[in-house]
Design a protein around this motif. Structure first.
Motif, PDB file in Angstrom:
ATOM      1  N   SER A  51       0.858  -1.184   0.000  1.00  0.00           N
ATOM      2  CA  SER A  51       0.000   0.000   0.000  1.00  0.00           C
ATOM      3  C   SER A  51       0.891   1.229   0.000  1.00  0.00           C
ATOM      4  O   SER A  51       2.119   1.117   0.081  1.00  0.00           O
ATOM      5  CB  SER A  51      -0.891   0.016   1.242  1.00  0.00           C
ATOM      6  OG  SER A  51      -0.089   0.148   2.419  1.00  0.00           O
TER       7      SER A  51
ATOM      8  N   PHE B 220       1.064   3.133   2.441  1.00  0.00           N
ATOM      9  CA  PHE B 220       1.646   3.086   3.785  1.00  0.00           C
ATOM     10  C   PHE B 220       2.881   2.192   3.831  1.00  0.00           C
ATOM     11  O   PHE B 220       3.847   2.498   4.539  1.00  0.00           O
ATOM     12  CB  PHE B 220       0.613   2.584   4.802  1.00  0.00           C
ATOM     13  CG  PHE B 220      -0.578   3.480   4.963  1.00  0.00           C
ATOM     14  CD1 PHE B 220      -0.419   4.822   5.242  1.00  0.00           C
ATOM     15  CD2 PHE B 220      -1.860   2.986   4.824  1.00  0.00           C
ATOM     16  CE1 PHE B 220      -1.512   5.660   5.393  1.00  0.00           C
ATOM     17  CE2 PHE B 220      -2.963   3.813   4.974  1.00  0.00           C
ATOM     18  CZ  PHE B 220      -2.794   5.152   5.260  1.00  0.00           C
TER      19      PHE B 220
ATOM     20  N   ASN C 280       1.639  -0.058  12.916  1.00  0.00           N
ATOM     21  CA  ASN C 280       0.272   0.145  12.436  1.00  0.00           C
ATOM     22  C   ASN C 280       0.314   1.007  11.178  1.00  0.00           C
ATOM     23  O   ASN C 280       0.656   2.189  11.242  1.00  0.00           O
ATOM     24  CB  ASN C 280      -0.566   0.827  13.510  1.00  0.00           C
ATOM     25  CG  ASN C 280      -2.024   0.994  13.094  1.00  0.00           C
ATOM     26  OD1 ASN C 280      -2.380   0.851  11.920  1.00  0.00           O
ATOM     27  ND2 ASN C 280      -2.879   1.294  14.055  1.00  0.00           N
ATOM     28  N   PRO C 281      -0.025   0.469  10.019  1.00  0.00           N
ATOM     29  CA  PRO C 281       0.093   1.245   8.781  1.00  0.00           C
ATOM     30  C   PRO C 281      -0.662   2.564   8.813  1.00  0.00           C
ATOM     31  O   PRO C 281      -0.193   3.564   8.262  1.00  0.00           O
ATOM     32  CB  PRO C 281      -0.492   0.295   7.720  1.00  0.00           C
ATOM     33  CG  PRO C 281      -0.360  -1.068   8.294  1.00  0.00           C
ATOM     34  CD  PRO C 281      -0.505  -0.900   9.779  1.00  0.00           C
ATOM     35  N   GLU C 282      -1.812   2.592   9.459  1.00  0.00           N
ATOM     36  CA  GLU C 282      -2.639   3.793   9.452  1.00  0.00           C
ATOM     37  C   GLU C 282      -2.061   4.920  10.301  1.00  0.00           C
ATOM     38  O   GLU C 282      -2.538   6.055  10.223  1.00  0.00           O
ATOM     39  CB  GLU C 282      -4.057   3.455   9.903  1.00  0.00           C
ATOM     40  CG  GLU C 282      -4.792   2.539   8.931  1.00  0.00           C
ATOM     41  CD  GLU C 282      -6.237   2.300   9.323  1.00  0.00           C
ATOM     42  OE1 GLU C 282      -6.620   2.772  10.417  1.00  0.00           O
ATOM     43  OE2 GLU C 282      -6.962   1.646   8.553  1.00  0.00           O
TER      44      GLU C 282
ATOM     45  N   ARG D 180       1.151   5.730  10.110  1.00  0.00           N
ATOM     46  CA  ARG D 180       2.292   6.295   9.386  1.00  0.00           C
ATOM     47  C   ARG D 180       1.863   7.563   8.663  1.00  0.00           C
ATOM     48  O   ARG D 180       0.690   7.957   8.702  1.00  0.00           O
ATOM     49  CB  ARG D 180       2.830   5.269   8.379  1.00  0.00           C
ATOM     50  CG  ARG D 180       3.365   4.012   9.033  1.00  0.00           C
ATOM     51  CD  ARG D 180       3.688   2.935   8.006  1.00  0.00           C
ATOM     52  NE  ARG D 180       3.774   1.623   8.664  1.00  0.00           N
ATOM     53  CZ  ARG D 180       3.588   0.470   8.071  1.00  0.00           C
ATOM     54  NH1 ARG D 180       3.313   0.428   6.774  1.00  0.00           N
ATOM     55  NH2 ARG D 180       3.673  -0.661   8.749  1.00  0.00           N
TER      56      ARG D 180
ATOM     57  N   SER E 263       0.544   9.755   5.774  1.00  0.00           N
ATOM     58  CA  SER E 263      -0.512   9.367   4.840  1.00  0.00           C
ATOM     59  C   SER E 263      -0.073   9.428   3.390  1.00  0.00           C
ATOM     60  O   SER E 263      -0.711   8.833   2.526  1.00  0.00           O
ATOM     61  CB  SER E 263      -1.738  10.265   5.037  1.00  0.00           C
ATOM     62  OG  SER E 263      -1.401  11.629   4.782  1.00  0.00           O
TER      63      SER E 263
ATOM     64  N   ASP F 157     -11.292  11.287  12.982  1.00  0.00           N
ATOM     65  CA  ASP F 157     -10.718  10.118  13.648  1.00  0.00           C
ATOM     66  C   ASP F 157      -9.472  10.542  14.428  1.00  0.00           C
ATOM     67  O   ASP F 157      -8.449  10.884  13.833  1.00  0.00           O
ATOM     68  CB  ASP F 157     -10.344   9.058  12.613  1.00  0.00           C
ATOM     69  CG  ASP F 157      -9.942   7.742  13.264  1.00  0.00           C
ATOM     70  OD1 ASP F 157      -9.750   7.716  14.492  1.00  0.00           O
ATOM     71  OD2 ASP F 157      -9.812   6.740  12.528  1.00  0.00           O
TER      72      ASP F 157
ATOM     73  N   GLU G 168      -6.028   9.099  13.561  1.00  0.00           N
ATOM     74  CA  GLU G 168      -5.345   9.505  12.347  1.00  0.00           C
ATOM     75  C   GLU G 168      -5.127  11.010  12.266  1.00  0.00           C
ATOM     76  O   GLU G 168      -4.423  11.474  11.368  1.00  0.00           O
ATOM     77  CB  GLU G 168      -6.154   9.048  11.121  1.00  0.00           C
ATOM     78  CG  GLU G 168      -6.355   7.542  11.061  1.00  0.00           C
ATOM     79  CD  GLU G 168      -7.211   7.115   9.882  1.00  0.00           C
ATOM     80  OE1 GLU G 168      -7.518   7.984   9.040  1.00  0.00           O
ATOM     81  OE2 GLU G 168      -7.574   5.935   9.801  1.00  0.00           O
TER      82      GLU G 168
END
Length: 710
Positions: A308, A310, A363-365, A367, A369, A495, A498
């Motif tokens: 991805s 990410f 956690n990729p989310e 990192r 964006s 969120d 994020e």
């Protein structure tokens, strides 16, 4: 010592089928050093490192000197392209075979070049010889006789019998035809050529010759030269990544993932940086093709979630770490970065450490964006790094925060409510539907803001800010909670996992409520999310000062002030903390560094005079008087400050004895200082606003004047 970064005993450097080709790996060993422009001195690069870093220019390399005299794949790099096991290795004292079958899976392998010098492909490309080898194939240097005899590179398959390798090569051909970016190697043509031995048609990609040096080779040469650091200077490493991130962002923008970012795949040629080897590139929505990457750089979720944007960001973070300091990135450090205790550089440059931690978050989310997002924060980190190294400020605009809305702590004492009103505010997202309305909105209350044409996320965040600034933190937190909490059927509008802004506003509310310890924790989280920004560091300085951590406060304030002199509150904060720690001389120095272009320059000069009056000596008193004499301020302020200076001088003389020198117009003797103070008190009495104040000043004048004989 090996020229390679691969660690002994760690297995293959790439997953089966990876194509980590780098022409410069061989050229750097045999190049004559000739340059078309003569000098190889350091020169300022336009965009490189945001124009902040001088990077040694890499001379152009004569392609003919790069051809291998005895092209062969070292035994340590021979792996089966199907199962990844070692093949072609020495046994019983006999050299390993360059062709054969894998003893583990039976798959055929061949590490011999398929093109010979002098061979002509497509009636156009004359082969001169081999340049290098990679996971997917040999690289050959050739002359393009159809286009002015330009130098080109031919890339073919190393193991043409492997279906996955063939699929990857064909995928590379399809993707490369779409790619056009100045920092990505150019593809000229795609051809097929019948192999002289097998008689099979083999795919070849014709690409531009990049005559430079890979970043990996730069690191290797530093190790070989015995410099002991085995890494690039930090600013230079950051500059290289900043130069190449737009290329990565370009690929993401056209729906492609790079998947194999590492120092091997960045070539510095003369005054340009090129991203090479698109062998692992794949479409973002491709969930079926084989995945290629390099051990030690590849994101941990590749085997489950898949590639991805990410995961590409992860590889950039890992590569930047490898470029910046030596660590066992394939062994014990495969799944984590070194700690500050293990790598002192990370302690010295804490913002850089935070950036690496975010880029490589498990956690990729969590990192960055996008490549643009990472580049923005990395630029801020670079400014800090350079300012720390040479003490020269590197100010720069922020897209995440406004400038300081007002100065705080200028008068001395720190008021946390004042700080909440003064700190920079998060910038309004230009993509928000109400952005233009908010830019001109004058409504000072929440109800007025709720009358916006559309109550968007940005409007609601402005309401939160207004409530905090009015002191109604409970209402502000209710509004923020409704904005960040998911409902039964919908995701939250904002969120907090994020987006760092909820933590920022909770930190402001904690300041207003006099809870600096809570604010410290919240602003620290913001700092980790946006490590290149000054605003959260300024807030952390305030919180550390408020909880009594003077050393920590000094560190944050100094980091902000050293980097950007527009944050004047940091200078006053640093001076305040230094005075509390007893470092009066350094506090004065900081205050005097406030530039004359600042609206607080005069206030800083006055504060410097007062700072010099602490537990001081005669020289400090004389210097304070001279500094005051040079200030262009009104008579009343000048007289008042003169009285403070003379009071300090009088206290010094009465506790010690008369000294050499003059303070303002008075010698350092009790008699003259009494006369000087009497004159100042009587002058101040004429400016008194009330009769009581005037009488009090006259009484002080009478009390201090020297006794005379009648």
């Amino acid at each position: 010592m090996s020229d390679e970064l691969d660690l002994p005993g760690t297995g293959p450097s790439t997953a089966p089928g990876t194509a980590p080709w780098s022409v410069s790996q061989e050229m750097s060993r045999s190049n004559s050093g000739r340059t078309r422009r003569g000098s190889a001195r350091s020169m300022s690069r336009g965009r490189l490192g945001a124009g902040l870093v001088e990077v040694p220019r890499v001379p152009y390399r004569d392609p003919k000197t790069a051809v291998l005299q005895n092209p062969e794949v070292p035994e340590a790099k021979r792996f089966c392209s199907k199962c990844g096991k070692k093949v072609g290795r020495r046994k019983d004292g006999k050299p390993g075979r360059v062709e054969g079958f894998c003893p583990q899976c039976g798959h055929a392998y061949s590490f011999t070049p398929k093109l010979a010098p002098g061979e002509v492909l497509h009636d156009q490309y004359e082969v001169l010889g081999c340049l290098a080898h990679g996971g997917l194939g040999w690289l050959y240097l050739a002359l393009d006789h159809a286009v002015s005899d330009r130098w080109v590179v031919l890339k073919g398959l190393l193991d043409s019998g492997d279906a996955d390798a063939m699929a990857a090569a064909l995928a590379e051909r399809r993707f490369l035809a779409e790619v056009e970016h100045p920092n990505i190697v150019k593809i000229h043509n795609f051809i097929r050529h019948e192999g002289s031995e097998s008689g099979k048609l083999v795919e070849y990609i014709v690409m531009e010759y990049v005559g430079g040096e890979s970043i990996k080779d730069m690191i290797t040469s530093r190790r070989r030269d015995g410099r002991g650091d085995e890494a690039l200077p930090l600013a230079q490493a950051i500059a290289y990544v900043l130069e190449i991130l737009p290329a990565l962002g370009y690929l993401h923008g056209v729906g492609l993932l790079y998947c194999d970012f590492k120092p091997d795949n960045m070539i510095h040629t003369e005054e340009q940086l090129k991203l090479i080897d698109l062998g692992a590139v794949r479409r973002i929505d491709d969930h079926h093709s084989p995945i290629y990457g390099t051990i030690g750089y590849q994101a941990p979720e590749i085997g489950t979630i898949g590639p991805s944007v990410f995961s590409d960001i992860y590889t950039v973070g890992r590569a930047l770490a490898v470029m910046s300091f030596p660590f066992d990135f394939r062994g014990r450090g495969k799944d984590r970065l070194p700690t500050v205790a293990e790598q002192p550089l990370l302690g010295r440059f804490s913002s850089f450490h935070r950036l690496l931690l975010r880029a490589t978050n498990p956690n990729p989310e969590l990192r960055f964006s996008s490549a643009e997002d990472m580049a923005e924060q990395l630029t801020g980190v670079l400014r800090e790094v350079l300012a720390i190294e040479d003490g020269v400020p590197r100010p720069g605009p922020s897209r995440q925060f406004t400038p300081e809305r007002r100065r705080f702590g200028v008068e001395g004492a720190l008021d946390l409510s004042e700080v909440a009103l003064a700190l920079p505010a998060p910038s309004v997202s230009t993509s928000d539907a109400a952005a233009s309305w908010l830019a001109t909105a004058t409504a000072p209350d929440p109800e007025g803001l709720r009358k916006a044409p559309e109550v968007t996320v940005e409007v609601r965040l402005r309401i939160v800010r207004v409530l905090i600034e009015s002191g109604d933190t409970e209402a502000a937190m209710r509004e923020l909670e409704s904005l960040t909490a998911p409902s039964m059927f919908d995701e939250p509008e904002l969120d907090p996992a994020e987006d760092w802004r909820p933590d920022w506003y909770r930190g402001l509310a904690a300041l207003v409520d006099r809870r600096p310890q809570d604010a410290l924790r919240l602003f620290d989280a913001v700092c980790s999310a946006v490590p290149g920004e000054a605003a959260p560091k300024l807030a952390l300085g305030v919180c550390a000062e408020a909880v009594g951590d003077l050393e920590g406060a000094a560190g944050w304030y100094e980091l902000v002030w050293r980097t950007d002199h527009s944050y004047v509150s940091a200078a006053f904060g640093l001076a305040r903390v230094l005075l509390a720690r007893g470092d009066r001389a350094r506090a004065v120095e900081v205050l005097l560094s406030v530039p004359d272009t600042s609206s607080q320059h005069l206030a800083a000069q006055i504060a410097a005079v007062r700072a010099q009056l602490g537990d001081c000596g005669a020289e400090d008193l004389v210097a304070a008087g001279e500094r005051l004499h040079a200030l262009d301020i009104d008579v009343h302020s000048h007289t008042q400050l003169s009285a403070e200076v003379l009071e300090a001088a009088y206290d010094y003389v009465t506790r010690n004895q008369a000294a050499e020198g003059r303070v303002l117009d008075c010698a350092l003797s009790e008699h003259e200082l009494r006369l000087g103070l009497e004159r100042r008190y009587r002058t101040l009495a004429r400016f008194a606003a009330t009769a009581e104040e005037r009488i009090a000043l006259v009484d002080r004048a009478n009390a201090v004047r020297p006794r005379t004989l009648v």
